[in-house]
Motif scaffolding. Structure first.
Motif, mmCIF file in Angstrom:
data_model
loop_
_atom_site.group_PDB
_atom_site.id
_atom_site.type_symbol
_atom_site.label_atom_id
_atom_site.label_comp_id
_atom_site.label_asym_id
_atom_site.label_seq_id
_atom_site.Cartn_x
_atom_site.Cartn_y
_atom_site.Cartn_z
ATOM 1 N N LEU A 76 0.832 -1.202 0.000
ATOM 2 C CA LEU A 76 0.000 0.000 0.000
ATOM 3 C C LEU A 76 0.863 1.247 0.000
ATOM 4 O O LEU A 76 0.588 2.201 -0.743
ATOM 5 C CB LEU A 76 -0.919 -0.025 1.224
ATOM 6 C CG LEU A 76 -2.070 0.954 1.238
ATOM 7 C CD1 LEU A 76 -3.038 0.615 0.127
ATOM 8 C CD2 LEU A 76 -2.774 0.888 2.576
ATOM 9 N N PHE A 77 1.925 1.266 0.804
ATOM 10 C CA PHE A 77 2.794 2.432 0.874
ATOM 11 C C PHE A 77 3.630 2.605 -0.395
ATOM 12 O O PHE A 77 4.163 3.671 -0.648
ATOM 13 C CB PHE A 77 3.701 2.369 2.101
ATOM 14 C CG PHE A 77 2.976 2.657 3.382
ATOM 15 C CD1 PHE A 77 2.120 3.732 3.495
ATOM 16 C CD2 PHE A 77 3.152 1.842 4.485
ATOM 17 C CE1 PHE A 77 1.443 3.992 4.669
ATOM 18 C CE2 PHE A 77 2.491 2.094 5.671
ATOM 19 C CZ PHE A 77 1.631 3.169 5.757
ATOM 20 N N LEU A 82 3.038 5.860 -5.871
ATOM 21 C CA LEU A 82 3.223 5.650 -7.305
ATOM 22 C C LEU A 82 2.037 6.232 -8.082
ATOM 23 O O LEU A 82 2.222 6.943 -9.072
ATOM 24 C CB LEU A 82 3.380 4.160 -7.596
ATOM 25 C CG LEU A 82 3.609 3.783 -9.048
ATOM 26 C CD1 LEU A 82 4.972 4.303 -9.518
ATOM 27 C CD2 LEU A 82 3.510 2.287 -9.237
ATOM 28 N N PHE A 83 0.819 5.955 -7.647
ATOM 29 C CA PHE A 83 -0.356 6.516 -8.312
ATOM 30 C C PHE A 83 -0.387 8.037 -8.157
ATOM 31 O O PHE A 83 -0.767 8.758 -9.070
ATOM 32 C CB PHE A 83 -1.651 5.911 -7.759
ATOM 33 C CG PHE A 83 -1.983 4.584 -8.363
ATOM 34 C CD1 PHE A 83 -2.062 4.409 -9.733
ATOM 35 C CD2 PHE A 83 -2.196 3.489 -7.546
ATOM 36 C CE1 PHE A 83 -2.368 3.190 -10.287
ATOM 37 C CE2 PHE A 83 -2.509 2.266 -8.097
ATOM 38 C CZ PHE A 83 -2.603 2.109 -9.460
ATOM 39 N N LEU A 87 -0.492 10.472 -11.392
ATOM 40 C CA LEU A 87 -1.661 11.311 -11.636
ATOM 41 C C LEU A 87 -1.331 12.789 -11.698
ATOM 42 O O LEU A 87 -2.104 13.576 -12.215
ATOM 43 C CB LEU A 87 -2.733 11.055 -10.574
ATOM 44 C CG LEU A 87 -3.387 9.678 -10.637
ATOM 45 C CD1 LEU A 87 -4.351 9.524 -9.470
ATOM 46 C CD2 LEU A 87 -4.098 9.476 -11.959
ATOM 47 N N GLN A 88 -0.181 13.180 -11.214
ATOM 48 C CA GLN A 88 0.151 14.613 -11.238
ATOM 49 C C GLN A 88 0.903 14.984 -12.456
ATOM 50 O O GLN A 88 1.441 14.465 -13.241
ATOM 51 C CB GLN A 88 0.957 14.988 -10.004
ATOM 52 C CG GLN A 88 0.084 15.012 -8.784
ATOM 53 C CD GLN A 88 0.836 15.569 -7.601
ATOM 54 O OE1 GLN A 88 1.986 15.976 -7.700
ATOM 55 N NE2 GLN A 88 0.182 15.599 -6.473
#
Length: 88
Positions: A76-77, A82-83, A87-88
């Motif tokens: 999760l970390f 990464l997402f 996304l930016q």
């Protein structure tokens, strides 16, 4: 009319398959008698042994849950940043 030959072949194939299934039932692996088969005797656990087994299993399950939780949190970390980066 066309297609009579193919329908006849399909009917013959179904008939042959049906005859094969009836032969398979006759040659069943579980056919026969179990009259002369004796059951195995296993030792019985004492109440103290049962408590020890229960405690050991609880400990093993607890350790497995902790391992799964650690792996999940690590993934999760890694995945969330990464997402966020993508996304930016």
């Amino acid at each position: 009319m066309g297609g009579e030959g193919s329908m006849m072949a399909a009917n013959n194939s179904l008939k042959n398959n049906r005859s094969l299934t009836s032969k398979r039932r006759e040659k069943g692996a579980l056919g026969g008698s179990y009259a002369n088969i004796g059951l195995k005797e296993f030792p019985h656990a004492t109440p103290v042994q049962l408590i020890e087994i229960k405690q050991r299993l609880k400990k093993e399950h607890r350790e497995a849950r902790i391992k799964y939780l650690v792996v999940f949190l690590l993934l999760l970390f890694v995945i969330i940043p990464l997402f966020w980066f993508l996304l930016q």
